[in-house]
Enzyme design. Structure first.
Site, short mmCIF file in Angstrom:
data_model
loop_
_atom_site.label_atom_id
_atom_site.label_comp_id
_atom_site.label_asym_id
_atom_site.label_seq_id
_atom_site.Cartn_x
_atom_site.Cartn_y
_atom_site.Cartn_z
N ASP A 27 8.13 -12.63 11.87
CA ASP A 27 8.93 -11.50 11.68
C ASP A 27 8.17 -10.54 10.93
O ASP A 27 7.20 -10.79 10.26
CB ASP A 27 10.28 -11.98 11.18
CG ASP A 27 11.25 -10.56 11.00
OD1 ASP A 27 11.19 -9.72 12.07
OD2 ASP A 27 11.58 -10.48 9.87
N ASP A 29 9.73 -7.12 9.36
CA ASP A 29 10.64 -6.36 8.38
C ASP A 29 11.26 -7.40 7.31
O ASP A 29 12.15 -8.33 7.79
CB ASP A 29 11.77 -5.67 9.09
CG ASP A 29 11.21 -4.35 9.74
OD1 ASP A 29 10.11 -4.01 9.85
OD2 ASP A 29 12.18 -3.84 10.80
N ASP A 55 17.92 14.89 10.65
CA ASP A 55 17.67 13.42 11.28
C ASP A 55 17.14 12.56 10.34
O ASP A 55 17.26 11.10 10.44
CB ASP A 55 16.58 13.59 12.53
CG ASP A 55 17.43 14.75 13.38
OD1 ASP A 55 18.54 14.47 13.68
OD2 ASP A 55 16.56 15.32 14.09
N ARG A 91 6.91 12.62 24.09
CA ARG A 91 5.35 12.48 23.43
C ARG A 91 4.62 11.76 24.27
O ARG A 91 5.20 10.77 24.88
CB ARG A 91 5.76 12.19 22.00
CG ARG A 91 6.55 13.09 20.97
CD ARG A 91 5.92 14.42 20.67
NE ARG A 91 6.88 15.07 19.91
CZ ARG A 91 6.49 16.05 18.96
NH1 ARG A 91 5.22 16.46 19.09
NH2 ARG A 91 7.27 16.65 18.36
N ALA A 135 11.62 -6.76 16.17
CA ALA A 135 12.54 -5.58 16.81
C ALA A 135 11.77 -4.24 16.88
O ALA A 135 12.22 -3.15 17.40
CB ALA A 135 13.93 -5.41 16.35
#
Length: 277
Positions: A27, A29, A55, A91, A135
């Site tokens: 993984d 994070d 944001d 983008r 993820a």
């Protein structure tokens, strides 16, 4: 690199067996990278004026809320990933990859847990393949894997049309059971024996992946994963300094840090543009 503390259990060599049939799945994070890699990437994009300051502040608060709750919520994660992808809608993929390389060198590389990186390198030295399973958007995950000399990465896939991001996901995020499904598919393609493979994660949400392999290791585990690791006799490696203090202080500290980061980004943006708050 992120500071490490001594392991809770003795160090173990990668499992013996047939290296060509073995792999390690990490993984990202809080397992490999201290914090959320997508947040550090978003900060790098904000510094390049890819989106508005409010944001970034909202994104920072999402990350702070995630840390304060101490666990992942599927809807919350989906919201974070969708928000991140919306920032790059329209983008060019090639441009985002180039910026990802820059942001990795500027920000993310210094937040790699050196202890976790050493574990991955031990697998490589033993002749085993090392994959990131996360993820995090696959383009960013692939940059991290490539820059660290790993085999590759499996991540969340954003929709692309004519070389441009649409801001939508191709399918579900790479989370929970999806990770286990992904490594099973990879095992078939690569000729791996999952009983000889190892998986590493900090979160109980990755139990499907951890349970799919023969060797599971909890890295910087959340409380639930720590309990399950002890019950199952899984190795626990914790590279965080002052874990008890962190549990008590993280909510306020992370919220303050998120706010400070948003304020600093706002100030820098105003200096460049000459705008008033």
């Amino acid at each position: 690199m992120a500071n490490d503390k001594p392991d809770e259990t003795p160090a173990e060599r990668p499992a013996d067996g047939q290296p060509e049939r073995s792999a390690a799945f990490f993984d990202v994070d809080n397992t490999l990278v201290h914090g959320a890699s997508i947040y550090w990437f978003a900060r790098g994009l904000a510094a390049r004026r890819f989106f508005r300051n409010r944001d970034l502040a909202r994104f920072a608060w999402q990350q702070a809320r995630f840390r304060m709750r101490g666990k992942e919520n599927r809807d919350h994660i989906a919201d974070i990933k969708e928000s991140a992808l919306s920032f790059v809608a329209g983008r060019r993929v090639a441009d985002i990859v180039t910026l990802g390389e820059e942001i990795f060198a500027e920000t993310i590389e210094a937040r790699i847990w050196s202890g976790t990186r050493a574990l991955a390198e031990a697998h490589l030295t033993a002749g085993q393949r090392v994959w990131l399973v996360t993820a995090t958007p696959v383009e960013l995950a692939s940059i991290i894997a490539r820059r660290l000399g790993f085999t590759g990465a499996i991540g969340t896939v954003g929709e692309v049309r004519d070389g441009l991001y649409t801001g939508r996901l191709v399918s579900d995020i790479m989370h929970g059971p999806a990770k286990a499904d992904a490594i099973r598919e990879l095992a078939i393609l690569e000729g791996l024996d999952l009983s000889e493979c190892t998986a590493y994660s900090d979160s109980a949400n990755d139990l499907p992946m951890l349970s799919a392999v023969g060797h599971a290791v909890a890295i910087n585990p959340d409380p639930r994963l720590r309990r399950i690791a002890r019950i199952n006799g899984w190795q626990v490696r914790d590279f965080r300094a002052g874990r008890k203090a962190i549990r008590l202080a993280v909510p306020a500290a992370v919220a303050a840090g998120a706010a400070a980061g948003a304020i600093a980004g706002s100030a820098a943006w105003r200096r460049r543009t000459g705008r008033r708050p």
